[in-house]
Every structure is written in structure tokens, then in C-alpha cells.
Write a protein that holds these residues in place. Structure first.
Motif, PDB file in Angstrom:
ATOM      1  N   PRO A  30     -11.405  74.388   0.090  1.00  0.00           N
ATOM      2  CA  PRO A  30     -12.659  73.625   0.049  1.00  0.00           C
ATOM      3  C   PRO A  30     -13.928  74.442   0.324  1.00  0.00           C
ATOM      4  N   ILE A 113      -5.453  71.236   0.737  1.00  0.00           N
ATOM      5  CA  ILE A 113      -6.895  71.526   0.744  1.00  0.00           C
ATOM      6  C   ILE A 113      -7.643  70.749   1.824  1.00  0.00           C
ATOM      7  N   ALA A 114      -6.901  70.069   2.694  1.00  0.00           N
ATOM      8  CA  ALA A 114      -7.554  69.308   3.765  1.00  0.00           C
ATOM      9  C   ALA A 114      -8.055  70.253   4.854  1.00  0.00           C
ATOM     10  N   GLY A 115      -9.013  69.774   5.633  1.00  0.00           N
ATOM     11  CA  GLY A 115      -9.539  70.573   6.734  1.00  0.00           C
ATOM     12  C   GLY A 115      -8.457  70.861   7.757  1.00  0.00           C
ATOM     13  N   GLY A 169     -12.505  72.529   6.284  1.00  0.00           N
ATOM     14  CA  GLY A 169     -12.856  71.733   5.098  1.00  0.00           C
ATOM     15  C   GLY A 169     -13.704  70.512   5.400  1.00  0.00           C
ATOM     16  N   VAL A 170     -13.539  69.935   6.580  1.00  0.00           N
ATOM     17  CA  VAL A 170     -14.318  68.727   6.889  1.00  0.00           C
ATOM     18  C   VAL A 170     -15.790  69.089   7.095  1.00  0.00           C
ATOM     19  N   LEU A 336      -6.535  65.079  10.684  1.00  0.00           N
ATOM     20  CA  LEU A 336      -7.713  65.164  11.551  1.00  0.00           C
ATOM     21  C   LEU A 336      -7.440  64.367  12.819  1.00  0.00           C
TER      22      LEU A 336
ATOM     23  N   PHE B  36     -18.945  61.894   3.819  1.00  0.00           N
ATOM     24  CA  PHE B  36     -17.754  62.724   3.628  1.00  0.00           C
ATOM     25  C   PHE B  36     -17.016  62.267   2.367  1.00  0.00           C
ATOM     26  N   TYR B  39     -12.178  65.016  -1.554  1.00  0.00           N
ATOM     27  CA  TYR B  39     -12.464  66.168  -2.422  1.00  0.00           C
ATOM     28  C   TYR B  39     -11.195  66.773  -2.991  1.00  0.00           C
TER      29      TYR B  39
END
Lengths: 351, 178
Positions: A30, A113-115, A169-170, A336, B36, B39
Motif C-alpha cells: 500500500p 496488503i493490509a496494514g 498501510g492504514v 488492526l 479510510f 484499498y
């Protein structure tokens, strides 16, 4: 009026304000907004944007630009940052200033692809080979993406050392209102002693930048010099934020996006009459060990919240030095941590 | 005040843009806000959503585990996020595309035939997103149509025609909601 900006774009603008003259990157989610935005803005400003053929090439282009005396940056996300480790080690060995931004995603491997905050060990314990250290900044808001990008260039020049922005990513993907503060480029001159720059030796003695030191004793001497520098970084560059720790019975330690969530949980705990506090490391290296150690008074409990299986918690335990129990709440794989989970943990620890 | 708004639909409906306009509206009102996006591998026709948090205090997580407002642009979006509606949540439903009448205790449903309104009154079905935003703005005294219009103007610089259509969409939604 404040502007609504995406974290990754704020990072770019902070770097531009700091006088970043060259950006070298390679796409990966990201962090894709960084090369996308730089490809437009750097060209507009008459500076250098180059999409390299690989992450390894990009970090070595940064090395070249830095050796020539230009403020330079690269960015990527976790798998791409792994590929840059060789270059980071060389930058440290050659004492070249550079900024590397890691917009972390889930791992190991290609992960998702997540934070995520799973690259803490890699960033602070030396992801590349050799005995080196680098300052690691952990922005937790879009405003800090801007401010820390700027600060990273200052620190890199001050110490002639690579500096990493470790975010996720966040924070990279979110939008928040920020103030774009105008850069003070006098500061650049303050730190920028150019007597090592390779800019053509006509009329002066040739210079050499290298990390290969084969003669007997040379490398040890070099390592000792680096050690002095790392010691001054660790005494002068520790940054942290603390909230309601004075009378806290439960001290939460969290950084980056997890710290934002933890802050809400700590405030909620206070409303419920639980004495909770928060320590947020802003630099992950140097780590605010002294502050955590001073807070480790008898009768207190610590809770570390991270988006991984337990990495920073090891540094917290070292700093607490066995004086208080240290519990861990982690979400791996791009999960998260949420306010309720942290709050419930605080409640349970209160007993 | 604290609202956690999830805008959900499919790619192409402008759920990300609607969220940005909403976050900017909050900013125009001097409120704190975060936006947010989902994505992942979002694409036209696939599922898409964005989350906007609006508060008069510092915002922690920009991600909403539970939502106080759901703006459902499509069946799939409603189905996915309705379980996350908090007690007393407001759920605004695009009744042009969501034909069944969802039920959930402790939730206020507002049905807005946004896609039909966009098509017949503006001549462009893509304007449904800001009709929904207009309806939401009406529900919150902390937000005004004027601020939403200012926010809209910032979203479409140098595109007067598209801006005019979007402004009209905001008004239509605002006036439709009670």
C-alpha cells in the motif's frame, strides 16, 4: 485552513519540503501513492523521479545520489523493504544520509496488503548485515507523516546515516486534515558539511566513499567510530509521547496506528475510573527505554499492543527489567487492534 | 458528537469519493475527521467501501468495527455491513437498487431512491452517491448543506459542469431526507 490529505501524499510533501532532490521507487501496495505522486511533483519541481527496475536498484540509486551530495529517498512496503536491506547496510557502512520509508503490510513472504507492524524487528535490530544502527521514526497520523518525513532528512544529514520511516498501510492510506508547514532549508545547510561529497575532484584531492575496509584493524576502527555516532544518536534522539502516566496503574505501550487506538482505549478506561496511561515511542530506535524503566514502579502493570505476534514487547520487557508484569495484545496478518479489545485487556488487568 | 460512517457499494458508484466529500464537509465545519478506503483489489462492479469518522474530539482508529451510520449503495454493501450497525444507528438505503426492506432492531432506516433520482432528475446515475451524502447531512445538525457544497467544490476543481451536477445531487438528497 487545514487540508485533507492522504498519509502517503503527506509523506511525499514532507520530503519535498525538506529539500529531497531525488526519489527512486518501485511499485507495491500500500505505498503506490508515493511513487505516483512523486512522478508528478518531482518533475514539476525540476527534481529527479525515477522508477527503478527493482527495489534493489532503487536503494542503490539513493546511495549514488547521496554520495553525490543530494537529499534522496526511496520507499516501499514490507517485501520490497526486505530487498533494500543490502543497500541500507552499505549506506550505514559508507555513512551516507538517506531516507527509507516502509509502509508496512502483512507478512511473512508476500503476505497481504493490509496494514501491519510486523517489520519492527527488521527495522530496529538491523535488517541488513553488519553492526549498524539507524534511527527509526514511527508516525501515527497523517500530520506526522509530513513532519517525520521532514525530520528524517534532517536526522540523516546530522548523523550521515540512513533513517527509516516505519509506518503501515492504514496510516499510508488514510486521509486526515493536516497543516503543511513550510520547510526551513537553512537547517539543511546547518547539518550539511559537504567535505565528503563526490562532486568532481578538479582542483582538490580525490575523495573515496566505501564500505570495504580490508587492511588489518581498519574495519574495527571504523566500527568504533560508528559506535560513537550511534551512542550520540541514542542519547540525543529519543522521542516519545506520554499520556496520563503519573498515577497510572496500567501503562499501555504502543506505537504508530496501534497507539492511536490505544489512546482511545486509555481515555475510555479513565472515564471508567481505571488509572491507565500510555507511552508512545515516536522513535523505535533509539527506544525510550529510560522512560519505560522509570515508569516501571512496583504495583504497576504494562500492556503492549502491536499488530504482530510480539516484537516491541521484547524491548519493553528489557526496559521494565522484571519489575512489573508485561502483557501482550497482538494482531498478526494485517488485523488492526481495536479500542474495545485494548480496553477489555486493561479492565482484565485491573482485576 | 462522534459518527463512524461506512459507505458501501460496488466499484464505480463513487463510494470513495462520497467519503472524501463527507470528510471535507466535516473539516469545513471545524470537526475532526478521518477517511479510510478499502484499498484491496477493488474494481468496477466489485465490492467497495470507505469509512469516515467525524468527531469533535481527537480520533483514534480510522477503521470502524461498529458503525453509527451506514450508507448502503448496493445489496451487497448492505448485507456486508448491516451486522456492524450499532444500537441507534442510521442506515441510509439506496432503495433504487436495494429492493427488499431490511429490518434490524434499534436501527433507523431511511430509504432514498438515489439511483432513480440521479437518473431522472440529473440525467446521470453516477450522482447517486452525493444524493446519499445529502440525505446524511440532513440527519446531522452538526453538518450543513452549505459546508457540503464547499467540500464538493474542492472535490471537482476546474470541472464546473460536473460540480454543478454534484451540487444538485447534494441538494436533492438533503431535501428528500426528513
Amino acid at each position: 485552513m487545514k487540508q485533507l490529505v492522504k498519509g502517503n501524499i503527506a509523506l511525499c510533501e514532507g520530503a519535498i519540503a525538506a529539500g529531497c532532490k531525488a526519489y527512486f521507487g518501485y511499485p507495491i501496495t500500500p505505498q503506490n501513492e508515493v511513487p505516483a505522486h512523486m512522478s508528478k511533483r518531482m518533475v514539476e519541481l525540476g527534481r529527479v523521479f525515477l522508477q527503478a527496475e527493482s527495489e534493489l536498484a532503487a536503494v542503490n540509486m539513493v546511495l549514488g545520489a547521496s554520495a553525490a551530495g543530494y537529499r534522496a529517498m526511496t520507499s516501499s512496503s514490507s517485501p520490497g523493504i526486505s530487498l533494500k536491506q543490502e543497500g541500507i547496510s552499505y549506506l550505514a557502512g559508507m555513512e551516507l544520509p538517506a531516507v527509507i520509508a516502509n509502509i508496512q503490510r502483512g507478512g511473512p513472504g508476500l503476505g497481504n496488503i493490509a496494514g501491519s507492524q510486523a517489520d519492527y524487528f527488521q527495522a530496529v535490530k538491523g535488517g541488513g548485515h553488519g553492526d549498524y544502527r539507524m534511527i527509526v521514526l514511527a508516525p501515527y497520523s497523517v500530520q506526522e507523516m509530513y513532519d517525520h518525513a521532514y525530520l528524517a532528512f534532517e536526522l540523516a544529514d546530522k548523523y550521515r546515516n540512513p533513517v527509516m520511516l516505519l509506518t503501515d498501510g492504514v496510516v499510508g492510506q488514510m486521509m486526515e486534515p493536516i497543516e503543511a508547514r513550510a520547510g526551513n532549508l537553512d537547517a539543511e545547510k546547518k547539518y550539511f558539511n559537504k567535505d565528503w561529497v563526490l562532486d568532481g575532484c578538479a582542483g582538490r584531492k580525490p575523495r573515496l566513499l566505501r564500505s570495504l575496509l580490508m587492511a588489518e584493524g581498519d574495519l574495527e576502527k571504523h566500527n568504533r567510530e560508528l559506535e560513537k555516532k550511534y551512542k550520540s544518536m541514542s542519547s540525543d534522539e529519543v522521542r516519545f509521547e506520554s499520556l496520563e502516566t503519573d498515577d497510572a496503574e496500567i501503562v499501555v505501550v504502543a506505537y504508530g496506528i496501534s497507539a492511536r487506538v490505544a489512546k482511545t482505549a486509555v481515555k475510555k478506561a479513565r472515564q471508567e475510573g481505571i488509572k491507565a496511561g500510555l507511552i508512545r515511542p515516536v522513535t523505535l530506535w533509539p527506544f525510550p527505554s529510560k522512560t519505560i524503566n522509570e515508569n516501571a514502579r512496583s504495583g504497576r502493570k504494562f500492556l503492549v499492543a502491536e499488530m504482530n505476534l510480539g516484537q516491541m514487547v521484547e524491548d519493553v520487557k528489557l526496559a521494565v527489567s522484571g519489575r512489573c508484569p508485561v502483557e501482550f495484545l497482538g494482531r498478526p496478518g494485517g488485523g488492526l487492534v481495536n479500542e474495545q479489545e485494548i480496553f477489555e485487556n486493561i479492565q482484565a488487568m485491573k482485576g | 458528537m462522534k459518527d463512524k460512517v461506512i459507505i458501501a457499494g460496488f466499484g464505480g458508484q463513487g463510494v470513495l469519493l462520497a467519503g472524501m466529500v463527507l470528510a471535507q464537509t466535516a473539516l469545513e465545519e471545524g470537526l475532526q475527521t478521518t477517511w479510510f478506503p478499502a484499498y484491496g483489489a477493488e474494481m468496477r462492479g466489485g465490492s467497495a467501501n470507505s469509512t469516515v469518522v467525524i468527531s469533535d474530539e481527537e480520533i483514534g482508529s480510522p477503521v470502524a468495527v461498529a458503525a453509527s451510520v451506514i450508507i448502503a449503495m448496493s445489496d451487497q454493501g448492505l448485507g456486508r455491513f448491516l451486522p456492524r450497525a450499532e444500537q441507534n444507528a442510521v442506515v441510509i438505503v439506496n432503495s433504487s437498487l436495494i429492493k427488499n426492506r431490511p429490518e434490524k432492531d434499534g436501527v433507523e432506516f431511511i430509504f432514498v431512491p438515489a439511483s432513480d433520482m440521479a437518473d431522472t432528475k440529473i440525467g446521470d446515475v453516477r450522482m447517486a452517491n452525493l444524493i446519499m451524502i445529502g440525505a446524511y447531512v440532513k440527519k446531522r445538525k452538526e453538518l450543513s448543506l452549505e459546508s457540503a457544497k464547499k467540500a464538493c467544490a474542492k472535490a471537482f476543481p476546474g470541472k464546473p459542469k460536473i460540480l454543478e451536477m454534484n451540487m444538485k445531487a447534494l441538494e436533492l438528497g438533503f431535501n428528500y431526507a426528513k
